[in-house]
Design an enzyme around this catalytic site. Sequence first.
Site, PDB file in Angstrom:
ATOM      1  N   ARG A   1     -14.575  -0.954  23.495  1.00  0.00           N
ATOM      2  CA  ARG A   1     -13.681  -0.321  22.522  1.00  0.00           C
ATOM      3  C   ARG A   1     -14.455   0.548  21.541  1.00  0.00           C
ATOM      4  NH1 ARG A   1      -9.460  -5.001  20.629  1.00  0.00           N
ATOM      5  NH2 ARG A   1     -11.252  -5.592  19.355  1.00  0.00           N
TER       6      ARG A   1
ATOM      7  N   ARG B   1     -15.928 -11.989  16.499  1.00  0.00           N
ATOM      8  CA  ARG B   1     -14.748 -12.035  17.369  1.00  0.00           C
ATOM      9  C   ARG B   1     -15.021 -12.894  18.596  1.00  0.00           C
ATOM     10  NH1 ARG B   1     -10.618  -8.660  16.131  1.00  0.00           N
ATOM     11  NH2 ARG B   1     -11.005  -6.956  14.652  1.00  0.00           N
TER      12      ARG B   1
ATOM     13  N   ARG C   1       0.844  -1.191   0.000  1.00  0.00           N
ATOM     14  CA  ARG C   1       0.000   0.000   0.000  1.00  0.00           C
ATOM     15  C   ARG C   1       0.884   1.247   0.000  1.00  0.00           C
ATOM     16  NH1 ARG C   1      -3.107  -2.993   4.524  1.00  0.00           N
ATOM     17  NH2 ARG C   1      -4.660  -4.194   3.358  1.00  0.00           N
TER      18      ARG C   1
END
Length: 399
Positions: free
Chosen positions: A266, A277, A173
Site C-alpha cells: 500500500r 499493524r 472537523r
Amino acid sequence: MGEAPAFFEDDHLENFPNGTLFNTKVFETAINVGCNKIYAIGATEKESIGIRIFDKSTNEWVVPTVLGMIPKSSDGYSAILVDEDRILVVKRNTKSDDCFWFLEINTPFVKEQKTRLGTEVVAWSKAVIGEAKIPIVISGPSGVGKGTLIAKLMDEFPSTFGFSVSHTTRAPRINEHNGVHYHFTERGDMENDIKDGKFLEFAAVHGNLYGTSVEAVEVVTDDEKRCILDIDVQGARSVRASSLEAIFIFICPPSFDQLEKRLRARGTETEEQIQKRLRNAKAEIEQGNSPGLFDHILVNDNLETCYENLKELLGLSDGTKTNKILVPELVRMPLEHTVSKIGHKILIKSSATDEEKSDINMFVLDLSSIKSGAPGRTRGLNIYTEPSLNGVIGSKMGS
C-alpha cells in the site's frame, strides 16, 4: 375493587388494578404483575409515555429508571401482560409501525441493569412487524480487504445495505455534520448511555470516546436497510455479548506473510506503523479463530472469490439487485378497542359504535416468533386482520 392507591384518587377507575384509568388529561393502564406490583403506564409525562410502579408490600409508588428508546405519547394506551418478563403496550389511534411496544420488566437485560444500578428498572423495546434482516458484523485485520468487500456490497446493492452513524465525544472537523459523519455528543452523556447499556461497543482513542449505539443500528433497519458494522475484533466481542442479534463474519488473510506483503504494497505507512499493524493483526487473527465469536470465517485469497462467498452467506448469490425488507401495509389501531390474550396471540377488538367501525373488526397479534429486545427492537411480531363483514381471519401482514 378495593381502595385505590393515592396516585389514582382523582381518577375514574374501571376494573382496577387490571384496567384502563381515565382522567381529563391522560389515559392510563394499570397492569397487575404477580402479587406485589402494579405498573401504571401512560402517567405523568406529556411528550412520552411515563411509568410508575406501585409496590403493594410497602404501599408506596416507585419511579423506575427507564431504559431504551421511550415511545412518544399518543391518544391513549392499552396494555396486557404477555408473560412474567414483559408487558405489551398498544398506542391508540396510531399506525402499526409505531403502535406496538414492549415494556420489559424482568428480562435478562432488565435484571442485569437492576443489579448494576441497585434500583427498579424497566426498559422499552419497539415491536417490529415481520422478520427484518438482522445486522452484519464484519471484522478482520488491517489490510485483509474487508473495506473493499464492503464497498463492493454497497455498490452492487445500494438500496439493501446501510451503515450506522457512530458516536464520538471529539469536536466536529471542518465540513463534518452531526448525524451524518458522527453523532457528536458530550462525554458525560455518552458515558451515561454506556452505563445504561445503550452502546454495543465503544473505545477510548486519543482521549475521546467512539462507539456504536443500539439505536444507531436500529435506525438503519427502520429505514428498510440491513446494517453493516465494520468493527475490530474487540468491538465484535462486545456486540456478541449484547442483546443485538447479528451475523458475525471474520475476514482472514491466506497467510500472515501475505498480509504483510499487502500492507507494505500500500505504501501508506511508515515501518513503525506497519509493525504496529502487524502486531495487532496477529492478535486479531488469533482472537478471530476463537470458538463462539464468529459465525463464519472467509479467507480472502482471491478478492472476487471471497466476494462471491460473502454474497452467498448473505443470500445474495442469485444476482438479485434488491433485497429490501418487506414492510406490511400500515394500519391504524382503533381509538376504542379491547385487548385480550389467548396463548401466544393478542386479540385487539374494536369497541367503536357501528357508525365509527371500519371494515376491520379485529387485529390478531402473533407473538410466537418474537426475538431480540431491549435496548434494541423486538422483532418477529406478526399481524392478522379479521374483517367485520365475515368474521373470518383474513390476510396475514408481515410474514
